[in-house]
Scaffold this motif. Sequence first.
Motif, PDB file in Angstrom:
ATOM      1  N   GLN A  41       3.266  68.547 -37.090  1.00 61.78           N
ATOM      2  CA  GLN A  41       4.337  67.470 -37.011  1.00 61.78           C
ATOM      3  C   GLN A  41       3.933  66.129 -36.594  1.00 61.78           C
ATOM      4  N   VAL A  42       4.081  65.204 -37.312  1.00 61.64           N
ATOM      5  CA  VAL A  42       3.742  63.963 -36.965  1.00 61.64           C
ATOM      6  C   VAL A  42       4.764  63.459 -35.745  1.00 61.64           C
ATOM      7  N   HIS A  43       4.161  62.657 -34.826  1.00 58.80           N
ATOM      8  CA  HIS A  43       4.805  62.206 -33.627  1.00 58.80           C
ATOM      9  C   HIS A  43       4.638  60.736 -33.661  1.00 58.80           C
ATOM     10  N   LEU A  44       5.555  59.811 -33.469  1.00 58.58           N
ATOM     11  CA  LEU A  44       5.190  58.233 -33.392  1.00 58.58           C
ATOM     12  C   LEU A  44       5.969  57.852 -32.206  1.00 58.58           C
ATOM     13  N   VAL A  45       5.196  56.771 -31.627  1.00 59.99           N
ATOM     14  CA  VAL A  45       6.129  56.437 -30.365  1.00 59.99           C
ATOM     15  C   VAL A  45       5.662  54.889 -30.130  1.00 59.99           C
ATOM     16  N   GLU A  46       6.629  53.908 -30.579  1.00 59.96           N
ATOM     17  CA  GLU A  46       6.399  52.537 -30.829  1.00 59.96           C
ATOM     18  C   GLU A  46       6.615  51.915 -29.496  1.00 59.96           C
ATOM     19  N   SER A  47       5.791  50.710 -28.766  1.00 58.65           N
ATOM     20  CA  SER A  47       6.283  49.972 -27.732  1.00 58.65           C
ATOM     21  C   SER A  47       5.562  48.399 -28.206  1.00 58.65           C
ATOM     22  N   GLY A  48       6.063  47.656 -27.226  1.00 55.10           N
ATOM     23  CA  GLY A  48       5.799  46.179 -27.426  1.00 55.10           C
ATOM     24  C   GLY A  48       6.765  45.088 -27.987  1.00 55.10           C
ATOM     25  N   GLY A  49       7.806  45.748 -28.233  1.00 54.72           N
ATOM     26  CA  GLY A  49       9.121  44.829 -28.744  1.00 54.72           C
ATOM     27  C   GLY A  49       9.477  44.015 -27.560  1.00 54.72           C
ATOM     28  N   GLY A  50      10.321  42.877 -27.776  1.00 55.29           N
ATOM     29  CA  GLY A  50      10.922  42.150 -26.729  1.00 55.29           C
ATOM     30  C   GLY A  50      11.554  40.955 -27.460  1.00 55.29           C
ATOM     31  N   SER A  51      11.706  39.761 -26.501  1.00 50.56           N
ATOM     32  CA  SER A  51      12.217  38.795 -27.095  1.00 50.56           C
ATOM     33  C   SER A  51      11.401  37.443 -27.112  1.00 50.56           C
ATOM     34  N   VAL A  52      11.426  36.661 -27.954  1.00 56.28           N
ATOM     35  CA  VAL A  52      10.383  35.593 -28.112  1.00 56.28           C
ATOM     36  C   VAL A  52      11.303  34.536 -28.642  1.00 56.28           C
ATOM     37  N   GLN A  53      10.681  33.332 -28.624  1.00 56.71           N
ATOM     38  CA  GLN A  53      11.362  32.232 -29.198  1.00 56.71           C
ATOM     39  C   GLN A  53      10.638  31.929 -30.632  1.00 56.71           C
ATOM     40  N   ALA A  54      11.344  31.311 -31.350  1.00 56.88           N
ATOM     41  CA  ALA A  54      10.772  31.061 -33.023  1.00 56.88           C
ATOM     42  C   ALA A  54       9.568  30.361 -32.812  1.00 56.88           C
ATOM     43  N   GLY A  55       8.538  30.897 -33.840  1.00 53.40           N
ATOM     44  CA  GLY A  55       7.306  30.360 -33.510  1.00 53.40           C
ATOM     45  C   GLY A  55       6.123  31.190 -32.771  1.00 53.40           C
ATOM     46  N   GLY A  56       6.830  31.958 -31.768  1.00 55.27           N
ATOM     47  CA  GLY A  56       6.050  33.007 -30.952  1.00 55.27           C
ATOM     48  C   GLY A  56       5.278  34.021 -31.566  1.00 55.27           C
ATOM     49  N   SER A  57       4.785  34.829 -30.468  1.00 59.05           N
ATOM     50  CA  SER A  57       3.993  35.883 -31.306  1.00 59.05           C
ATOM     51  C   SER A  57       4.450  37.313 -30.362  1.00 59.05           C
ATOM     52  N   LEU A  58       4.464  38.097 -31.119  1.00 58.79           N
ATOM     53  CA  LEU A  58       4.497  39.544 -30.315  1.00 58.79           C
ATOM     54  C   LEU A  58       3.454  40.526 -31.100  1.00 58.79           C
ATOM     55  N   ARG A  59       2.742  41.615 -30.419  1.00 59.79           N
ATOM     56  CA  ARG A  59       2.244  42.753 -30.972  1.00 59.79           C
ATOM     57  C   ARG A  59       2.911  43.947 -30.570  1.00 59.79           C
ATOM     58  N   LEU A  60       3.073  44.689 -31.684  1.00 61.27           N
ATOM     59  CA  LEU A  60       3.537  45.965 -31.592  1.00 61.27           C
ATOM     60  C   LEU A  60       2.522  47.087 -31.688  1.00 61.27           C
ATOM     61  N   SER A  61       2.923  48.072 -30.768  1.00 56.20           N
ATOM     62  CA  SER A  61       1.777  49.294 -30.911  1.00 56.20           C
ATOM     63  C   SER A  61       2.637  50.632 -31.321  1.00 56.20           C
ATOM     64  N   CYS A  62       1.807  51.437 -31.644  1.00 53.78           N
ATOM     65  CA  CYS A  62       2.414  52.757 -32.097  1.00 53.78           C
ATOM     66  C   CYS A  62       1.466  53.824 -31.762  1.00 53.78           C
ATOM     67  N   THR A  63       1.636  54.634 -30.948  1.00 54.16           N
ATOM     68  CA  THR A  63       0.976  55.814 -30.601  1.00 54.16           C
ATOM     69  C   THR A  63       1.313  57.117 -31.559  1.00 54.16           C
ATOM     70  N   ILE A  64       0.463  57.477 -32.279  1.00 53.15           N
ATOM     71  CA  ILE A  64       0.384  58.632 -33.290  1.00 53.15           C
ATOM     72  C   ILE A  64      -0.207  59.994 -32.999  1.00 53.15           C
ATOM     73  N   SER A  65       0.424  60.957 -33.316  1.00 54.02           N
ATOM     74  CA  SER A  65      -0.212  62.252 -33.192  1.00 54.02           C
ATOM     75  C   SER A  65       0.292  63.155 -34.209  1.00 54.02           C
ATOM     76  N   GLY A  66      -0.381  64.319 -34.643  1.00 58.07           N
ATOM     77  CA  GLY A  66      -0.194  65.067 -35.490  1.00 58.07           C
ATOM     78  C   GLY A  66      -0.417  64.772 -36.853  1.00 58.07           C
ATOM     79  N   ILE A  67      -1.171  63.827 -37.036  1.00 59.99           N
ATOM     80  CA  ILE A  67      -1.308  63.404 -38.502  1.00 59.99           C
ATOM     81  C   ILE A  67      -2.625  63.964 -38.871  1.00 59.99           C
ATOM     82  N   SER A  68      -2.871  64.419 -40.274  1.00 62.79           N
ATOM     83  CA  SER A  68      -4.192  65.041 -40.719  1.00 62.79           C
ATOM     84  C   SER A  68      -4.087  64.789 -42.084  1.00 62.79           C
ATOM     85  N   GLY A  69      -5.174  65.025 -42.632  1.00 58.78           N
ATOM     86  CA  GLY A  69      -5.281  64.895 -44.098  1.00 58.78           C
ATOM     87  C   GLY A  69      -6.164  63.787 -44.540  1.00 58.78           C
ATOM     88  N   ASN A  70      -6.743  63.681 -45.916  1.00 62.45           N
ATOM     89  CA  ASN A  70      -7.338  62.776 -46.471  1.00 62.45           C
ATOM     90  C   ASN A  70      -6.447  61.378 -46.872  1.00 62.45           C
TER      91      ASN A  70
END
Length: 131
Positions: free
Chosen positions: A1-30
Amino acid sequence: QVHLVESGGGSVQAGGSLRLSCTISGISGNNYCLGWFRQAPGKEREGVAAIDREGTTAYTDSVKGRFTISRANPENTLYLQMNGLKAEDAAMYYCAARLSCRLTAGRALNVPTSYLAQWSWGQGTQVTVSS
């Protein structure tokens, strides 16, 4: 079973930048796709960016040139670099995975609501953009 956990959200002013991350486990296949979706209050969940097993990427038109999706090898972390954020980018962002999926190079990302059930989801991370 695929498990996904996000992080990196937050508050920013217009024009700014953010980087979101997601840790993934349990995925397989071609053939599978990893993606970022978002949902603002009162709106449907929409696909923002996706990447398939071969590295083909797709973006919704409104974020092209501002957002970049990438993954780390081994493919257990997915990223979304968001630059030039606008007020309309504010939403809950979800990391997602779909098996038996391949993207077509050069085609914009458009995931119909009826197809959302084919994806596995994380819990989401909030992005707030102030003007």
